[in-house]
Design an enzyme around this catalytic site. Structure first.
Site, PDB file in Angstrom:
ATOM      1  N   MET A   1      13.559  23.418  -5.706  1.00 53.09           N
ATOM      2  CA  MET A   1      14.143  23.815  -4.412  1.00 53.09           C
ATOM      3  C   MET A   1      15.530  23.190  -4.271  1.00 53.09           C
ATOM      4  SD  MET A   1      10.854  23.370  -1.922  1.00 53.09           S
ATOM      5  CE  MET A   1       9.177  23.675  -2.511  1.00 53.09           C
TER       6      MET A   1
ATOM      7  N   ASP B   1       7.956  23.383  -8.822  1.00 51.68           N
ATOM      8  CA  ASP B   1       8.650  24.012  -7.701  1.00 51.68           C
ATOM      9  C   ASP B   1      10.042  23.416  -7.544  1.00 51.68           C
ATOM     10  OD1 ASP B   1       6.739  25.875  -6.505  1.00 51.68           O
ATOM     11  OD2 ASP B   1       5.507  24.087  -6.227  1.00 51.68           O
TER      12      ASP B   1
ATOM     13  N   MET C   1       4.203  35.276  -2.963  1.00 52.91           N
ATOM     14  CA  MET C   1       4.108  34.094  -2.095  1.00 52.91           C
ATOM     15  C   MET C   1       3.102  34.388  -0.977  1.00 52.91           C
ATOM     16  SD  MET C   1       6.008  31.652  -3.276  1.00 52.91           S
ATOM     17  CE  MET C   1       5.543  30.561  -1.928  1.00 52.91           C
TER      18      MET C   1
ATOM     19  N   HIS D   1       2.776  24.033 -12.755  1.00 50.75           N
ATOM     20  CA  HIS D   1       3.754  24.738 -11.915  1.00 50.75           C
ATOM     21  C   HIS D   1       4.769  23.740 -11.351  1.00 50.75           C
ATOM     22  CE1 HIS D   1       4.764  28.188  -9.242  1.00 50.75           C
ATOM     23  NE2 HIS D   1       4.906  27.296  -8.280  1.00 50.75           N
TER      24      HIS D   1
ATOM     25  N   MET E   1      13.152  28.199  -6.409  1.00 46.97           N
ATOM     26  CA  MET E   1      13.456  28.572  -5.025  1.00 46.97           C
ATOM     27  C   MET E   1      14.885  28.107  -4.750  1.00 46.97           C
ATOM     28  SD  MET E   1       9.760  27.603  -3.460  1.00 46.97           S
ATOM     29  CE  MET E   1       9.377  26.654  -4.932  1.00 46.97           C
TER      30      MET E   1
ATOM     31  N   SER F   1       0.351  22.561  -8.958  1.00 49.54           N
ATOM     32  CA  SER F   1       1.773  22.407  -8.628  1.00 49.54           C
ATOM     33  C   SER F   1       2.089  20.933  -8.423  1.00 49.54           C
ATOM     34  CB  SER F   1       2.110  23.184  -7.354  1.00 49.54           C
ATOM     35  OG  SER F   1       3.349  22.720  -6.849  1.00 49.54           O
TER      36      SER F   1
ATOM     37  N   HIS G   1       9.204  27.608 -10.997  1.00 43.61           N
ATOM     38  CA  HIS G   1       9.411  28.486  -9.844  1.00 43.61           C
ATOM     39  C   HIS G   1      10.705  28.075  -9.154  1.00 43.61           C
ATOM     40  CE1 HIS G   1       7.661  29.729  -5.612  1.00 43.61           C
ATOM     41  NE2 HIS G   1       8.706  30.461  -5.949  1.00 43.61           N
TER      42      HIS G   1
ATOM     43  N   ASP H   1       0.785  32.145  -4.834  1.00 44.02           N
ATOM     44  CA  ASP H   1       1.280  30.779  -4.615  1.00 44.02           C
ATOM     45  C   ASP H   1       1.324  30.479  -3.126  1.00 44.02           C
ATOM     46  OD1 ASP H   1       2.563  28.340  -4.689  1.00 44.02           O
ATOM     47  OD2 ASP H   1       4.398  29.087  -5.645  1.00 44.02           O
TER      48      ASP H   1
END
Ligand code: DX5
Ligand code: ZN
Length: 234
Positions: free
Chosen positions: A51, A49, A154, A47, A85, A22, A83, A189
């Site tokens: 947000m 992330d 998660m 990966h 979020m 990640s 991913h 994850d």
């Protein structure tokens, strides 16, 4: 390799047993060389992330970061695993797909329109994933299992790297694996390192996201190799 063959190969990577570094924990001042380093060590799932400061407090990356990494990762035969979020993720699917995402995972807690979002991801030619926060039961995926290429469990609360693996995640992974159709990738994850990777794989996970354990180590390639060795993943 034709463009279609390359896309099919990238989809197949998500069904392999893989450690997915990640970039949340990477040294972002030299993101390209950090990603290069783990690709050279054998990583093929990168990966990302995303947000938004609403679904989770931090704000991280947008589609332009995916676009910036796309050639580097694809030229190595790798995939960009995004991913999200973020709240109302369906509003952003097209942007991340156009930027070069190979899989896009949304949180079931982030929208009332989970199936709509998953269908939009697949319609964009991208692998569709749904993620569950630690408090969300496995049954939350029951009505969309047929729309999934990937399920993400998660094993920490989303938002931050370097948290401790929640032990109950092992049982949850086992229940997810039993509930999901064959061929749906199962990703874990949060808090994955060389001691938690083995139990996660034994419980049925095939994609192991690892942030701080890889990029926080000072030797990302070596740390990646250790988690691979501990898990039997690639
Ligand atoms: C957390 C992110 C994770 C994070 C994991 O919300 O979804 O992908 O990078 O970091 P580690 O592996 O350090 O727990
Ligand atoms: Zn993540």
């Amino acid at each position: 390799m034709s463009v279609a063959d390359a896309a099919e190969r990238r989809a197949a990577v998500l069904r392999e047993r893989r450690v997915a570094p990640s970039i949340l924990s990477a040294d972002l001042a030299r993101l390209g060389s950090q990603v290069d380093e783990v690709l050279a060590a054998g990583a093929r799932v990168i990966h990302v992330d995303v947000m938004d400061g609403h679904f989770v407090p931090p704000i991280t990356f947008g589609a332009i970061v995916v676009a910036a990494l796309a050639d580097l990762v694809h030229d190595a035969g790798g995939v960009l695993d995004v991913h999200l979020m973020i709240e109302r993720p369906e509003r952003h699917v097209a942007d991340f797909a156009a930027a070069g995402a190979d899989s896009i995972t949304i949180h079931v807690e982030a929208t009332p329109h989970v199936r709509y979002a998953l269908d939009a991801i697949r319609d964009a030619g991208v692998g569709a994933g749904a993620a569950l926060c630690p408090a969300t039961p496995v049954q939350a995926l029951d009505e969309v299992a047929d729309a999934l290429d990937l399920a993400l469990c998660m094993s920490v609360n989303p938002g931050w790297s370097a948290q401790r693996f929640i032990p109950g995640s092992v049982g949850k992974l086992r229940r997810l694996r039993a509930a999901l159709p064959d061929g749906v990738a199962l990703q874990v994850d949060g808090g994955i390192h060389d001691r938690t990777a083995g139990p996660a794989v034994a419980a049925g996970a095939n994609l192991l996201v690892a942030g701080s354990a890889v990029f926080g180590s000072g030797d990302p390639a070596g740390a990646y190799a250790r988690i691979v060795a501990a898990s039997g993943a690639a």
